[in-house]
Design a protein around this motif. Sequence first.
Motif, PDB file in Angstrom:
ATOM      1  N   SER A 116      -5.234 -13.136  -0.885  1.00  0.00           N
ATOM      2  CA  SER A 116      -4.942 -13.183   0.188  1.00  0.00           C
ATOM      3  C   SER A 116      -3.081 -13.165  -0.010  1.00  0.00           C
TER       4      SER A 116
ATOM      5  N   THR B 261      -3.945  -9.184   0.694  1.00  0.00           N
ATOM      6  CA  THR B 261      -4.032  -9.114   1.856  1.00  0.00           C
ATOM      7  C   THR B 261      -2.602  -9.585   2.859  1.00  0.00           C
ATOM      8  N   ALA B 262      -1.753 -10.268   2.779  1.00  0.00           N
ATOM      9  CA  ALA B 262      -0.386 -10.615   3.396  1.00  0.00           C
ATOM     10  C   ALA B 262       1.093  -9.755   3.188  1.00  0.00           C
ATOM     11  N   CYS B 263       0.712  -8.639   2.142  1.00  0.00           N
ATOM     12  CA  CYS B 263       0.957  -7.863   1.234  1.00  0.00           C
ATOM     13  C   CYS B 263       0.797  -6.071   2.245  1.00  0.00           C
ATOM     14  N   GLU B 264      -0.357  -5.963   2.873  1.00  0.00           N
ATOM     15  CA  GLU B 264      -0.854  -4.966   3.872  1.00  0.00           C
ATOM     16  C   GLU B 264      -0.399  -5.229   5.076  1.00  0.00           C
ATOM     17  N   LYS B 265      -0.908  -7.019   5.800  1.00  0.00           N
ATOM     18  CA  LYS B 265      -0.162  -6.691   7.238  1.00  0.00           C
ATOM     19  C   LYS B 265       1.201  -6.802   7.194  1.00  0.00           C
ATOM     20  N   ASP B 266       2.183  -7.142   6.209  1.00  0.00           N
ATOM     21  CA  ASP B 266       2.881  -6.592   6.448  1.00  0.00           C
ATOM     22  C   ASP B 266       3.357  -5.441   6.569  1.00  0.00           C
TER      23      ASP B 266
ATOM     24  N   ASN C 154       3.931   0.358  11.985  1.00  0.00           N
ATOM     25  CA  ASN C 154       3.855   0.118  13.797  1.00  0.00           C
ATOM     26  C   ASN C 154       5.695  -0.160  13.925  1.00  0.00           C
TER      27      ASN C 154
ATOM     28  N   ASN D 255       1.768  -3.484   7.629  1.00  0.00           N
ATOM     29  CA  ASN D 255       1.348  -2.522   8.894  1.00  0.00           C
ATOM     30  C   ASN D 255       2.023  -2.602   9.535  1.00  0.00           C
ATOM     31  N   LYS D 256       2.825  -3.829   9.683  1.00  0.00           N
ATOM     32  CA  LYS D 256       3.643  -4.291  10.538  1.00  0.00           C
ATOM     33  C   LYS D 256       5.017  -3.621  10.975  1.00  0.00           C
TER      34      LYS D 256
END
Length: 123
Positions: free
Chosen positions: A108, A111-116, A122, A118-119
């Motif tokens: 988890s 996954t949070a690292c990946e979301k950050d 972008n 990607n943000k």
Amino acid sequence: MSFSHNQAQQKNGMAIAALVLGILAALTFWTVFGGILLGVVAVILGIIAARKARGGRAPNGKMAVIGAGLGAAGIIGSIVIIAMGVSFLNSTEFKSFEECASKAKTQSERTACEKDFNKDMNN
């Protein structure tokens, strides 16, 4: 008659090789092997074949020049791809992601690292 035909084909070999390798270099520029290695060989063979054609010792000078040009295009394309990759790997966003991922202990957190990441990419 068949002897002179075979002789012309032998003299043509370097120009044909330059063209084939140039096409392959242009089509596979996104790989180091395809773009750079094949491109360099295509340029070298193309220059040699074009000089022979200019001196009247071989036909198909245009084919040799086209092969050398496509080889050069493959080399340039590979250099651009490599520069983009190096730029990405040296970016602040990637280094932040790499640091975050190395510290993450659970899926988890990764996954949070990946979301950050990607943000960040972008924005």
